[in-house]
Design an enzyme around this catalytic site. Structure first.
Site, PDB file in Angstrom:
ATOM      1  N   ARG A   1     -12.798 -16.849  -2.251  1.00  0.00           N
ATOM      2  CA  ARG A   1     -12.275 -18.119  -2.738  1.00  0.00           C
ATOM      3  C   ARG A   1     -11.138 -17.898  -3.722  1.00  0.00           C
ATOM      4  NH1 ARG A   1     -16.792 -20.663  -3.851  1.00  0.00           N
ATOM      5  NH2 ARG A   1     -16.790 -21.887  -1.936  1.00  0.00           N
ATOM      6  N   ALA A   2     -11.191 -16.814  -4.486  1.00  0.00           N
ATOM      7  CA  ALA A   2     -10.129 -16.536  -5.456  1.00  0.00           C
ATOM      8  C   ALA A   2      -8.794 -16.339  -4.750  1.00  0.00           C
ATOM      9  CB  ALA A   2     -10.487 -15.292  -6.270  1.00  0.00           C
TER      10      ALA A   2
END
Length: 694
Positions: free
Chosen positions: A261-262
């Site tokens: 997700r980062a």
């Protein structure tokens, strides 16, 4: 902070913003000002769910009934979710008026529906009840809210920019919710007197004449709103070259962030930053700015470490990905016009001052290190005396009943060695097994006025819950079978007192956590006592974040001492624990009896909290000829009083007698080896399936 809020608003699908900072740093003021500079949205007139008429996939429950209705434009909503909100208020519930007056089952939208295509703001988000956090996580993950309750079944869109503010001193955020925030920033008040004076000057000017103050700043606000609208239109035209995407992935891997997700968030934020700066292609400067906002709270780090990102390490990672010959990053604007502040150099109050060397930036690292809720400082000045551990059955080293029994003028024990303290960790959650009804907190399960609704019951005259909140759905259901007998043909629902149902809700309560610490000679080995103090300090920090009251009783020599009566000042308990000397015999019975007396006194106070006794010892009772029988009788007395307890076993070495486990059995307590107080160690053992008992 301003930059993060604007970038999140430019790409709503990326996630929200978490603003962490000390008290009085304008977190809430900045968030509330964001909605005023965002472009308006088109909605169908009368649509309670604010669906987008231009998006065929954005369909709500009102869509069919509003066919042909005109489209209107309205401002973006800023919906505030109070920490103490009920589940019904968040997701929606049965329409009360129509259910009672017409007997019709109709859904009344909650805050999630109202926040669709807008901003959902949670102040003190780290204090939000767990059941509300679960609902927010579901909505954030799916972009819609599903309601199956009270006879209604509704699915509606719920896409919003989640903005949360918090003070780290009040406790940490659940990892699952923390990861849902696309960006996170830490704010601190400036230490420059000139800047602080300017804040006071503007605040006083606003209070003296709010209308004139707003009018003076209206041009700057319109300019900011125009730039936000222009950047939002430009976002779709910004390209992300593969070279820059590779740089994003390289930076995320270099900082060892969890999951992917980062990477997604950093890429989206870099695109938004390029649009904000008026560019149509992402550059190194955009990737760097995005990483500073998207990665700090996702780094793999110790539970209480400050979420920081080393600038040099970030530049090194970019150099590795893009090469050292890549042009230097462009200046990153912190305000809407590239200046250091949101007003620009020529605001209505004149020049903002020379901010080339902003002390807020210079103080950032110092502020991060000084957050009192994140890490207990190591006492480097504490004398550490190396003492060999006692062999089982041998007389503990350093025993001197005459010396250890002495008291100072202030009532503190004198003499003995003082061990240092290591770095604290995220402690295992210790909680009472049975539900209670104490004051609201964050530890043990309890029946409370607020929290998750788990059922209903008839109110009993004179019972504690007779005046609880009415459970509407169950009240209506109880009345429906009797409508014919009561002569109802049409009109309002006919209710009788016997139909009334009150809601049964379950939340969390705060406890009185009483530590009973063995400070005898058998605990005096430096490494052992350092580990014990570190574990207790970690538990103290956990107690502070969960709104508990704490007390500290120690025993050594020939007696016990109440070092700290129950108090909410955990800092005092930590200070006295660090200065705690060790030595002497082990009067376990005296320590337990002292705890029993403290708990009896506290039980007589108004609004008493349920006690949770944490006994920290190796279990070797050596004070007096009948030390072992007396310690067992004292433990059984506490067990008879129904005190929830834990025994933290500090015994170490290859040969162990298991005396602490025996004490736990007599106390009716859970036995916890000291190395399993660390929640991280416990999770690791569970993951490997070791089967080690706790």
């Amino acid at each position: 902070m301003v930059l993060a809020l604007v970038l999140a608003a430019l790409t709503p699908g990326a996630g929200g913003v978490l603003v962490r900072g000390e008290k009085g740093t304008a977190k809430t003021t900045a968030v509330r000002g964001l909605a005023a500079v965002l472009p308006g949205i088109d909605v169908v007139a009368g649509d309670r769910f604010s669906t987008d008429p231009a998006d065929a996939g954005d369909v709500g429950p009102d869509h069919a009934s509003l066919a042909g209705a005109p489209v209107e434009r309205r401002p973006v909503r800023l919906v505030e979710l109070p920490v103490g909100a009920s589940e019904d208020r968040l997701v929606g519930s049965l329409h009360l008026e129509r259910a009672l007056a017409e007997g019709v089952t109709e859904f009344e939208p909650g805050l999630l529906a109202r926040a669709h295509r807008g901003l959902l703001y949670v102040d003190e988000v780290n204090l939000l009840h767990d059941h509300l956090v679960d609902l927010l996580l579901d909505a954030a993950a799916t972009g819609r809210a599903t309601v199956e309750r009270d006879g209604v079944s509704v699915v509606h869109p719920a896409r919003f920019v989640l903005v949360g503010t918090m003070n780290p001193e009040e406790g940490e955020l659940r990892p699952q919710l923390l990861d849902r925030f696309a960006l996170a920033v830490d704010v601190a008040a400036p230490r420059d007197p000139a800047l602080r004076a300017e804040v006071v000057r503007r605040r006083m000017a606003f209070e003296a004449d709010p209308a004139a103050f707003a009018a003076a700043w209206a041009p700057a606000e319109r300019e900011l709103a125009a730039r936000v609208a222009s950047a939002r239109d430009l976002v779709g035209a910004v390209t992300l070259p593969d070279r820059m995407l590779q740089a994003v992935a390289h930076v995320c891997a270099a900082f060892d962030v969890d999951g992917l997700r980062a990477d997604i968030v950093t890429a989206r934020t870099a695109v938004a930053h390029a649009a904000w700066c008026g560019r149509t292609q992402v550059t190194r400067a955009d990737v760097r700015a995005a990483a500073r906002l998207a990665l700090p709270h996702r780094r793999r780090r110790g539970p209480f470490d400050e979420p920081t990102l080393e600038e040099d390490r970030l530049d090194d990672a970019l150099d590795e990905a893009l090469g050292p010959d890549d042009p230097e990053p462009d200046p990153e604007p912190d305000g809407p016009d590239g200046s250091d502040g949101p007003d620009g150099p020529d605001g209505p109050d004149g020049p903002a001052g020379d901010r080339a060397d902003d002390p807020a930036d210079d103080q950032a690292d110092d502020q991060a290190e000084d957050q009192p809720g994140d890490r207990a400082p190591t006492d480097s000045t504490t004398e550490q005396v190396e003492e060999p551990e006692s062999e089982p059955g041998a007389e503990p080293l350093g025993e001197n009943d005459g010396e250890t029994g002495a008291r100072t003028a202030g009532g503190r024990s004198a003499g003995g060695a003082v061990a240092g303290v290591g770095e604290t960790f995220r402690a295992r959650l210790l909680q009472a097994r049975r539900g209670g009804s104490g004051p609201t907190g964050r530890r043990s399960r309890a029946r409370s006025a607020g929290g998750r609704r788990v059922g209903s019951r008839r109110p009993l005259p004179g019972s504690p819950g007779s005046s609880g909140a009415v459970h509407l759905a169950h009240t209506v259901r109880a009345a429906v079978p009797h409508q014919v007998a009561r002569g109802r043909v049409a009109g309002a629902l006919r209710l009788a007192p016997a139909d009334l149902r009150v809601a049964v809700t379950e939340g969390r309560e705060a406890n009185l956590v009483l530590f009973c610490v063995d400070a005898s000679g058998s605990m005096a080995a430096r490494r052992r006592m350092e580990a014990v103090k570190t574990a207790i300090l970690s538990l103290l920090l956990d107690a502070y974040q969960r709104r508990d009251t704490v007390g500290l009783v120690t025993f050594r020599g020939s007696g016990a001492e109440v070092l700290l009566p129950p108090t909410s000042s955990v800092d005092v308990a930590a200070t006295r624990l660090r200065e705690l000397p060790t030595g002497g015999r082990t009067p376990v019975a005296e320590g337990l009896l002292a705890c029993a007396e403290v708990l009896r006194r506290e039980a007589r106070r108004p609004g008493a909290r349920r006690p949770l006794l944490v006994v920290v010892t190796d279990g070797r009772a050596t004070s007096g000829a009948d030390a072992v029988p007396r310690s067992r009788r004292a433990a059984e007395r506490l067990r008879a009083d129904g005190v929830a307890a834990f025994v933290v076993d500090c015994e170490s070495g290859p040969l162990r007698l298991g005396l602490a486990r025996t004490l736990a059995e007599h106390l009716g307590a859970e036995h916890v080896p000291v190395d399993l107080v660390d929640a991280g160690v416990l999770a690791g053992l569970a993951g490997r399936g070791t089967g080690r008992a706790a």
